[in-house]
Structure formats: C-alpha cells, structure tokens
Write a protein that holds these residues in place. Structure first.
Motif: not given
Length: 670
Positions: A606-634
């Motif tokens: 969950e700590l890594y999930e939260q990091q991904l969420s926070q990374r996305s939120i900050m990227a959007q705040a800086l108007e850098l998010s665009g469409v990530f469409g990034r999927v990681m499967v493990e």
C-alpha cells in the motif's frame, strides 16, 4: 599503468560510508601491506607446501579484498584494502589505478597472513561490482567525470546519472530488452555509455576500450581482453544464448562474439560501438572460469613492485564474474548433505534455491533449465553465472547502504556509536540487543511486533525488482518526535523488515512466473547479522542456509582460478567440491508471527500504491500529467495512472487475473 600514480588532489573524495571499516586514508604507496592500511583476518595456520591453493579477489564498493582457499574450500587467510570513491549528486566515480593498487596490497597481505608464497597459488579469479571502466589505446584511464579528473575513469554501479538515457533506450522496444526484465536499469552499461557520448564527447572520442570492472581486472592481469559471458550478458545486452549450439561449459574455449544486436546499438545512438567487430566493447567472450591468455603477465606478477601482485608469471587466471554472481557460485551448492536419491536429481535441485548476496545492495540469484521471462526482473541470462543454466537476477539497490543511512542520520547515532565502541561491539549488535530488551519492557508478544506502528518502504535508491521503477522513493510511516536510542532501534528493525518484504515480493513474483524457489542461501556482510537473517526467514516462511565459509564472494572468485588451473573439469564440479553448508535458519512456527507479517506485507504494498497516487496528483498540479496510461503488472498487483486518476487492483491467491482485471477494465493496456 604499472607506474606510480599522480599525487592526490586537494579536492579529497569521499570514502566508503561503512563505519565498520576503520580506514580513513588511501593505501600507503610506500608500505602497501602495512597493518594500518590493510584490514586482515585469518582462519587457519600455515598451508602444506605444494598443495592446491586458489586465490580470489573481490572489488566491492568501498574496498578490494583477497582470500586464499585450499582444496576443500576452507579459507586460509584474507585481507582487504580501501578504495576511493567520489560522490557528487547522482554521479559516483572511482579510479581503476587506485583499485589495482588496493588489490595488490590486499593480495600481498593475504599471502603473508596465510603464510602462502606466490609460487603456491595454483590459480586466481577476479570478481567486482558491475562498474564501467574507460581506458585509451595505451590502457591509461580516460575521465568519465564532469570534473575532468583523469583518475576518475570508473562509473560506479550505483551511479544514477543515466536515468534519462535509460528511459530513452527503453522506449526503443528493442528485442534485447525482453532479456532484461523488459527494461534497462540506469545501473546497466548502455545508458551510462550513452550519457558519456552525450555529455563528454572528448572522453568518448579518446576511449579505446569500454570494460566492466571485473573484465578490466582480468585484462590488467593477463593482457587478454576477452569478456565474460557474465558481464556482457547481464549488463551489456549481449545475447549469450547465441552460443547455445556451439559448445558447453565442459568444452570451454574463447568464442568470437555473435550475440551483439547491432540494430539495438544503432537505434539508441551508439552505432559507433559496432565498428571494428565491436572492438571497444568486446570481440570475444568466454564462460566464467575459462583460462585467459598465458596467465599472469610478468608485469602483473612482479614481486618487487608494490604496485603489482607478487605472484608467479603464468599463474592461471579465470574469466571473471560480477561480484554478486561470484557470491552465487560460492554458495549455490552450500546445502546440507543429500541422500543418494536426492543427489541423482541434483541438476534440478539447484533450481529450487535462490542465493541472496547481501552487501551494500542485495542481489537475488536463481537458475533454471528453461528460460523464464519475468517482468521487472533481469534475465533470463544464459550461462551468465553457471554454464548452461538460465539465470534470473532480482535485486534491491540499497540494503546495507540503507541500514547505514537510517542509523547514521538519526539523532541518537553519535550516542549509540560511543556506547558500541565502549562495549567493543558493532552498532548493529547493540541495536539488536536493545530490541531484545524491549520485548519484555513493552510486553510485546514477539520481537517483530515491536514495529506495529512503524512501516518502511525501502526504495531509497529506487526499486530495481520487481517493479523496476528507478523513480520510486523510500517511505517511513509512523515517525514521532522521539529521538532516543530505543526509537532508533525500532526504526532499524522496521527497515530490516521492509527490506525482507522486498525480498518476499521478488521471490513470490519469480515463483508466479515459473520458478519453484523454496530455499534461500545467504552470504555477504548482512548475512552475518542474525536479526536480519531471522526476520527474512520469518517473513518469507522458508529456511535460509548460511555457508560454512562466510566469504562466499571471495570463494566464488577463487573457484574461477580453480577451474582455470584445470583442477576441475567444469565450474559446476568445482562448486560441488568447494561449497559447504553451515548453519540453517528456520522460520518461526508461531502462526501469530506469520499473520503479523502478512498484515505488514499488505501495508508494504500500500505504501507504493500511495506513492503512485501522490506522484500523479503532483504531476497534475504542475500541469505535467497528460495521459500517463501507465500500467504495471506484477505478482499480485496492477497499478495504473492516467489523467489524474490512480488505482490498484489486487489479484492472486484465490483470485484470477481476470477477476483482478475487472477493476481496471477501462485500461486496455492491462
């Protein structure tokens, strides 16, 4: 190369941060075997004259070590000598000249301590970190540093200057990437080479040979620049299986390279490395342990030159290994005695083991008869460690380095260091003792439960496996204003557990993709830490075998020399003769311990999930998010980001892939 080095500059580089080392200055050039500059240990008395003695050399991040072993794999004596390291931001550099001088000091001291003369050494081998060495046509160093300092011609394995170059290379989708877990790490050599070409064009034009450090050591010793299948396959994208139909490990010879993918080098902008039949990166390769050239050159063997080894010219030198892989060779057959029926299935039994080489970082080595493609895990690499087996290589970029960082940056560290010194024990041992006393004081049901409120994601230097996210950051959850030694002890324990959850993640991921790992073997500095090993056994729920000889990397390097001397017909035969098991650490049988770690392991994810969420939120705040469409499967989780959204779907256990995918049906790439 054999002459005296230039004087050190006033801009003194940083030394290794490991506090256990007492060295505070480079090796004295006037007295290379001085006790004040060389750390030594011994395990036996005078060897019998003329018996087979094998020398292993291991160059780690902070020191060069040498060890001498007899025909039973018993350590006769060892010595270490510090090496310099410069750290400036993401750039980490060393000097090949300094490294060679440190090796010579360590070899001479080890021989003296073990009472072994140079002419008694039957064969030798080198192991080293997967660092990148640059030399010109004369073999002289070429700088890879912004500073322009010509001594600094080695980009250290842990250097992360080439993150952008790695991203560029990974966008190529070259077929070679499927043999690297789907993506190159900035710690591998192609991104570093591209960085030098883009940023230091003058150095790029001067370099005549680019070499992995262990290959350069063999070249410096023998004059033969044949590269190892270990280094080229694991760190340079060489496709070793191109040789599968040509030969086997028992019919070893030097092979002309046929596994370079020229289209890959052209596509990433390094097509000039294809010139001259790949002269700059390797025109010939060999299995680990294959004898190189005519053995030690007269120059490298000189006894009277303090900058050389003090051995006998012609001493066989085996093709090298990366240090972690040497650890695998030195430990993978270190298992308790097997019955006759089990021995018949020996070739398959080794495929159920994983070797943990635990030092500054940790490498996770497993082999298989068939190639297994595992997302986020390096490999499959054919014959990169054990001939004719496919190697899977997981890893954590900071383990010992992380524990050092946690301890050294805590307010209680100076007090702890003083107490440890007064008690003449290590800080690790003092912390372990403190933790044990806290069990009764805090009425904890068991030791691990002390960290109920502290959780650590250990990605302080990115995640190498199995997420393969170099941008991942470390997280500590549960901090307070307390700065006592007791609080440091709890933080230390939580960090050890976090590292162990990372190993569990790697093992489960590998088993999900075809491995059948049920036993771990551990070596390296951290394997001597009983708390560290017991927590790993409890968290993974499987036994951990420790070797009889703790210096497994040195033994693995020495085995290369044993094979080169023709004492053994193959690397596998030498491993079985020289590996030996020691203590076996079993997991706790308390079901409450398992339940506790399962809960913390869930929080780890969950700590890594939260990091991904926070990374996305900050990227959007800086108007850098665009469409990530990034999927990681493990192994058990699928993560995604896109247009300010982030999520995770769990699958595994009783749930199928399809059931987990229902949560993310809007993302077709999953």
């Amino acid at each position: 190369m054999s002459g005296l080095r230039r004087p050190w500059s006033d801009n003194a580089p940083l030394l290794s941060s490991r506090k256990e080392k007492q060295h505070t200055s480079p090796v004295s050039r006037s007295s290379p075997s001085s006790p004040s500059s060389v750390e030594m240990s011994t395990a036996a008395a005078t060897p019998t004259p003329r018996r087979s003695i094998f020398l292993g050399v291991d160059v780690g991040t902070g020191s060069a070590r040498a060890g001498l072993f007899d025909e039973s794999g018993k350590l006769l004596g060892s010595a270490s000598s510090p090496i310099q390291i410069w750290k400036e931001g993401d750039c980490v550099e060393q000097s090949s000249t300094d490294i060679w001088h440190a090796i010579c000091a360590a070899v001479k001291s080890a021989c003296s301590l073990a009472n072994v003369s140079g002419d008694e050494v039957t064969g030798m081998g080198f192991a080293a970190t997967c660092s990148l060495v640059a030399v010109d046509a004369d073999g002289s160093p070429v700088t890879v540093s912004w500073s322009g300092d010509s001594r600094r011609n080695v980009i250290v394995w842990m250097d992360h200057r080439a993150v952008k170059q790695a991203e560029k290379i990974n966008s190529s989708n070259s077929p070679v990437l499927q043999y690297c877990g789907g993506a190159l790490s900035p710690e591998m050599e192609p991104p570093k080479l591209l960085w030098v070409k883009e940023n230091l064009p003058e150095s790029w034009s001067m370099v005549f040979r680019w070499m992995d450090l262990s290959d350069w050591l063999s070249y410096r010793a023998t004059g033969d620049d044949t590269r190892s299948l270990c280094t080229t396959v694991c760190k340079w994208t060489y496709l070793g299986h191109a040789h599968m139909q040509q030969m086997n490990g028992k019919d070893s010879r030097i092979m002309e390279t046929c596994g370079w993918d020229d289209d890959f080098w052209e596509e990433i902008g390094l097509g000039d490395l294809v010139d001259g039949h790949h002269a700059k990166i390797g025109r010939s390769v060999a299995f680990p342990g294959h004898p190189l050239g005519s053995g030690l050159t007269p120059t490298a063997a000189q006894a009277r030159n303090f900058c050389e080894l003090g051995l006998v010219a012609g001493t066989p030198v085996g093709t090298s290994l990366i240090d972690a892989h040497a650890g695998g060779v030195g430990i993978m057959e270190s298992v308790p005695e097997l019955g006759s029926e089990a021995k018949e299935n020996d070739n398959e039994a080794i495929c159920h083991r994983m070797a943990l080489i635990c030092g500054t970082s940790t490498c996770h080595m497993a082999v298989s008869r068939n190639k297994l493609f595992i997302p986020g895990v390096w490999g499959p690499f054919w014959s990169a460690m054990i001939p004719e087996y496919w190697l899977t290589e997981g890893g954590q970029s900071a383990t010992g380095a992380l524990l050092d960082y946690i301890i050294e940056n805590h307010a209680a560290s100076p007090r702890l260091a003083n107490r440890a010194a007064s008690l003449k024990i290590s800080m690790f041992e003092l912390l372990s003792n403190t933790i044990k006393t806290m069990i009764d004081e805090l009425k904890s049901p068991f030791l691990a439960a002390l960290t109920e409120h502290i959780h650590v994601l250990p990605d302080f230097h990115g995640n190498r496996s199995p997420i393969a996210d170099p941008k991942s950051k470390g997280i500590v959850f549960g901090l307070t204003l307390e700065t006592s030694e007791r609080q440091l002890a709890l933080l230390y324990l939580a960090t050890v557990q976090g590292i162990a959850y990372g190993t569990r993640h790697i093992v489960e991921h590998c088993n999900t993709h075809g491995h059948k790992i049920d036993t771990l073997l551990a070596c390296g500095g951290l394997s001597k830490n009983s708390l560290y090993i017991q927590e790993h056994a409890d968290i993974l729920g499987c036994p951990i075998v420790l070797p009889r000889e703790s210096e497994s990397v040195l033994l693995g390097a020495a085995i290369l020399g044993a094979v080169a001397s023709k004492k053994y017909s193959s690397l596998t035969e030498a491993m079985k003769a020289l590996n030996a098991a020691g203590q076996v650490i079993h997991p706790s049988k308390n079901p409450k311990v398992k339940k506790y770690h399962d809960a913390k392991y869930r929080i780890f994810h969950e700590l890594y999930e939260q990091q991904l969420s926070q990374r996305s939120i900050m990227a959007q705040a800086l108007e850098l998010s665009g469409v990530f469409g990034r999927v990681m499967v493990e192994a058990e989780w699928c993560f995604w980001e896109g247009d300010g959204e982030v999520g995770a779907a769990g699958f595994g256990g009783d749930e199928s892939w399809e059931e987990g995918a229902e949560f993310i049906s809007d993302f077709s790439t999953c």
